[in-house]
Write a protein that holds these residues in place. Structure first.
Motif, mmCIF file in Angstrom:
data_model
loop_
_atom_site.group_PDB
_atom_site.id
_atom_site.type_symbol
_atom_site.label_atom_id
_atom_site.label_comp_id
_atom_site.label_asym_id
_atom_site.label_seq_id
_atom_site.Cartn_x
_atom_site.Cartn_y
_atom_site.Cartn_z
ATOM 1 N N ASP A 154 -3.520 4.062 44.099
ATOM 2 C CA ASP A 154 -2.540 2.680 43.781
ATOM 3 C C ASP A 154 -1.454 2.967 44.394
ATOM 4 O O ASP A 154 -0.821 4.173 44.781
ATOM 5 N N PHE A 155 -0.706 1.662 44.637
ATOM 6 C CA PHE A 155 0.647 1.985 45.312
ATOM 7 C C PHE A 155 1.417 0.694 44.925
ATOM 8 O O PHE A 155 1.029 -0.199 44.466
ATOM 9 N N ALA A 156 2.806 0.886 45.047
ATOM 10 C CA ALA A 156 3.652 -0.169 44.439
ATOM 11 C C ALA A 156 3.617 -1.302 45.326
ATOM 12 O O ALA A 156 4.399 -1.049 46.664
ATOM 13 N N LEU A 157 3.429 -2.483 45.005
ATOM 14 C CA LEU A 157 3.945 -3.829 45.946
ATOM 15 C C LEU A 157 5.188 -4.184 45.842
ATOM 16 O O LEU A 157 5.911 -4.295 46.871
ATOM 17 N N TYR A 158 5.557 -4.478 44.232
ATOM 18 C CA TYR A 158 6.906 -4.925 44.152
ATOM 19 C C TYR A 158 7.416 -4.266 42.866
ATOM 20 O O TYR A 158 6.593 -3.444 42.504
ATOM 21 N N GLY A 180 -3.417 -5.455 42.364
ATOM 22 C CA GLY A 180 -3.914 -5.308 41.050
ATOM 23 C C GLY A 180 -4.706 -3.593 41.112
ATOM 24 O O GLY A 180 -5.119 -3.045 42.137
ATOM 25 N N ARG A 181 -4.916 -3.120 39.839
ATOM 26 C CA ARG A 181 -5.701 -1.846 39.943
ATOM 27 C C ARG A 181 -6.819 -1.659 38.838
ATOM 28 O O ARG A 181 -6.581 -0.898 37.797
ATOM 29 N N ASP A 182 -7.457 -2.796 38.717
ATOM 30 C CA ASP A 182 -8.193 -3.055 37.560
ATOM 31 C C ASP A 182 -9.522 -2.561 37.905
ATOM 32 O O ASP A 182 -10.042 -2.279 39.025
ATOM 33 N N ALA A 183 -10.301 -2.224 37.019
ATOM 34 C CA ALA A 183 -11.826 -1.307 37.129
ATOM 35 C C ALA A 183 -12.621 -2.679 37.694
ATOM 36 O O ALA A 183 -13.714 -2.227 38.592
ATOM 37 N N ARG A 201 -9.965 10.589 43.424
ATOM 38 C CA ARG A 201 -9.232 9.516 42.669
ATOM 39 C C ARG A 201 -7.952 10.192 42.154
ATOM 40 O O ARG A 201 -7.917 11.512 42.113
ATOM 41 N N ASP A 202 -7.160 9.487 41.539
ATOM 42 C CA ASP A 202 -6.244 10.236 40.500
ATOM 43 C C ASP A 202 -6.731 10.290 39.032
ATOM 44 O O ASP A 202 -7.767 10.012 38.780
ATOM 45 N N GLY A 203 -5.985 10.574 38.226
ATOM 46 C CA GLY A 203 -6.286 10.661 36.650
ATOM 47 C C GLY A 203 -6.534 9.220 35.967
ATOM 48 O O GLY A 203 -6.464 9.514 34.675
ATOM 49 N N SER A 204 -6.181 8.287 36.547
ATOM 50 C CA SER A 204 -6.301 7.001 36.075
ATOM 51 C C SER A 204 -7.552 6.724 35.203
ATOM 52 O O SER A 204 -8.512 6.486 35.972
ATOM 53 N N PRO A 205 -7.508 6.153 34.008
ATOM 54 C CA PRO A 205 -8.780 5.932 33.312
ATOM 55 C C PRO A 205 -9.327 4.461 33.789
ATOM 56 O O PRO A 205 -10.569 4.238 33.757
ATOM 57 N N GLY A 210 -14.097 2.281 36.723
ATOM 58 C CA GLY A 210 -14.596 1.310 37.720
ATOM 59 C C GLY A 210 -15.647 1.861 38.388
ATOM 60 O O GLY A 210 -16.767 1.205 38.913
ATOM 61 N N ILE A 211 -15.434 3.329 38.957
ATOM 62 C CA ILE A 211 -16.186 4.109 39.691
ATOM 63 C C ILE A 211 -17.637 4.197 38.775
ATOM 64 O O ILE A 211 -18.577 4.206 39.434
ATOM 65 N N THR A 212 -17.568 4.520 37.324
ATOM 66 C CA THR A 212 -18.575 4.667 36.646
ATOM 67 C C THR A 212 -19.441 3.470 36.610
ATOM 68 O O THR A 212 -20.659 3.541 36.627
ATOM 69 N N ALA A 213 -18.805 2.325 36.590
ATOM 70 C CA ALA A 213 -19.613 1.117 36.509
ATOM 71 C C ALA A 213 -20.251 0.562 37.882
ATOM 72 O O ALA A 213 -21.515 0.205 37.775
ATOM 73 N N GLY A 214 -19.598 0.780 39.092
ATOM 74 C CA GLY A 214 -19.867 0.441 40.309
ATOM 75 C C GLY A 214 -20.853 1.420 40.949
ATOM 76 O O GLY A 214 -21.555 1.064 41.729
ATOM 77 N N ALA A 215 -20.526 2.681 40.787
ATOM 78 C CA ALA A 215 -21.397 3.769 41.312
ATOM 79 C C ALA A 215 -21.456 4.822 40.261
ATOM 80 O O ALA A 215 -20.851 6.042 40.519
#
Length: 528
Positions: A154-158, A180-183, A201-205, A210-215
């Motif tokens: 993720d990165f900061a947009l604003y 956004g950074r949603d799963a 990835r980082d340690g974000s839950p 999202g990775i567990t659900a998509g792949a």
């Protein structure tokens, strides 16, 4: 410039009003139908096209080209007539040559709206910033192939708004980004691009879900950068909680400065700075005490001072509070060698170049000019400036502890050693950090469970909370320690995203930021 223009005949070239005009017409050669591909030479009619080309000698070029409209004689072809296109010169519905269009697109990718418009104006291609952005937005995006190793970060947009960036770790090219950074978005993208084997990835839950659900079959790797960053942040929290111990890092801790008394020292009060501060204090309070409710702007105009100066003196209770104090000199890498420089000077060595070579052999990495400036007081018969070390900040202490011992300077080693001897909590933190660093160096996670147990029983809340978060994602942390995959590529691309945002004044939204980030990466790869 145009190697395949055998089908064009130039008739006239002239210069008018600073513009180079070229009149040309196509030759009577057969042309293939764009639908069926059958060649035809039967002419229906001719019509003129006006094309802009690259400037020549600093003058814009205008090409007046007479092209043909031809019949298609194939009965089964649905197209009855078609207009011929000259390869390398004309494109359907376009009034610029391909070379000029490529220049416009490259300026849009590299410099965006205003910057691209200014550069194109210098090249005699006047385009507004909105037109430049229009050409950028209509450029085709590179085809996204399913990567084997995917990077997500993720990165900061604003302010308070974040975005997600996907990177192909093997090719180091960005794939896409969104706000956004949603799963759910990550899971949808992975579902549309099956075949991802490894995800860094980082340690974000959120990303974990999202990775567990998509792949679900993909191997998740927690980046070593984020692990070390999280540990450094916890170390800074511990140093902040033990701020009272940080003064022990100085060899001779100075007592905290006492508040300035109302009665100043008679000798100090006679300095020009103190007389000036007292005079301004009396002048400002002479106005503020007699006229209540008057604005600082009007007082500043009356006294000929800056509004901030008037506000500072008006809010002060004594004139001593307004004196600019001279803080102690900050330590420099040359400080550990000042004693040696003084000794060599007393022995009769005045050459700064020789002194620099001698202390460089002892480990000094600074420039010769620093040594030359440091011994200037000795040339005037004055002693070297005393080093008054201040207490380090929690961020500095965290940086000292996180730095490898062989990479610490001589000055830092001494200060950190004194600090660890004084504070057992920081000493325990330093030992735990070195143990984790050893695991990263050897890429061995066998000691990770025992290390997490030590974090939990360390009686340091910051480390205990980190142990809890690592246990929830222990499988990915183990992969981050033992495998060569990391999120370093992601961090590099995020740095590039921030650069593109600054180029566009921080006002670019995701629809504009996405093509710039993706296209500029491919452009650099093409011309590197």
């Amino acid at each position: 410039m145009y190697p395949h223009l055998d089908a064009v005949r130039v008739e006239q070239v002239w210069v008018e009003s600073g513009v180079v005009h070229i009149s040309a017409r196509t030759c009577e050669t057969p042309v293939a139908c764009p639908d069926c591909g059958r060649s035809s030479a039967r002419v229906h009619s001719r019509y003129p096209r006006t094309l802009a080309d690259l400037a020549v000698g600093g003058r814009p070029v205008s090409i007046g080209l007479s092209v043909r409209r031809l019949f298609c004689d194939r009965p089964r072809c649905g197209r009855r007539t078609f207009a011929e296109q000259v390869e390398g010169l004309t494109v359907r519905y376009q009034r610029r040559t391909p070379l000029l269009q490529q220049l416009v697109e490259m300026a849009a990718v590299l410099l965006a709206g205003r910057g691209g418009s200014r550069v194109l104006r210098i090249l005699n291609v006047p385009l507004s910033r909105t037109s430049v952005l229009f050409h950028l937005m209509r450029m085709p995006q590179p085809l996204v192939s399913t990567p084997r190793v995917l990077g997500v970060d993720d990165f900061a947009l604003y302010a308070g708004t974040y975005g997600s960036l996907l990177v192909d770790v093997d090719t180091r090219l960005p794939l896409t980004l969104w706000e956004g950074r949603d799963a759910e978005k990550l899971s949808t993208w992975l579902g549309e691009h099956p075949g991802v084997e490894i995800v860094c990835r980082d340690g974000s839950p959120t990303y974990r879900q999202g990775i567990t659900a998509g792949a679900p079959d993909a191997l998740q790797v927690s980046g070593r950068f984020h692990l070390w960053q999280g540990l450094s942040r916890r170390v800074q929290e511990i140093a902040t909680a033990h701020r009272g111990c940080l003064r022990a890092a100085a060899p001779d801790p100075e007592p905290a400065p006492s508040p300035t008394s109302a009665e100043p020292d008679p000798e100090a009060a006679d300095t020009p700075a103190r007389r000036h501060a007292k005079r301004l204090f009396e002048a400002v309070h002479a106005v503020t005490d007699t006229t209540r409710g008057r604005s600082y702007h009007s007082i500043a105009r009356e006294l000929g001072l800056n509004r901030r100066t008037v506000r500072k003196y008006a809010r002060a209770t004594t004139w001593q509070e307004c004196i600019r104090r001279r803080y102690p000199r900050r330590p420099t890498p040359l400080d550990p060698y000042l004693g040696y420089l003084r000794q060599r000077w007393d022995e009769g060595e005045p050459n700064a170049f020789v002194l620099h070579q001698e202390i460089a052999a002892k480990g000094y990495r600074g420039h010769y000019q620093q040594v030359k400036l440091a011994i200037q007081p000795l040339r005037r018969g004055l002693p070297l400036e005393e080093v008054h070390e201040r207490a380090p900040t929690p961020r500095e202490v965290a940086r000292w502890i996180a730095t490898a011992p062989d990479q610490r300077g001589l000055h830092v080693r001494g200060r950190l050693s004194r600090l660890l001897e004084h504070c057992p909590e920081l000493r325990r933190t330093h030992e735990l950090v070195r143990e984790f660093d050893a695991m990263l160096d050897t890429q061995d996670a066998a000691l990770l469970p025992a290390w997490l147990d030590r974090l939990t029983t360390s009686r340091l809340p910051a480390l205990a909370s980190m142990a809890k978060s690592i246990r929830e994602d222990e499988a990915a942390v183990v992969q981050g320690i033992t495998t060569p995959f990391s999120s370093g590529v992601n961090e590099g691309r995020i740095t590039d995203v921030k650069l593109q945002k600054r180029i566009m004044g921080g006002r670019a939204g995701v629809p504009l930021l996405r093509p710039r980030v993706v296209l500029i990466a491919h452009l650099r790869r093409r011309y590197t």
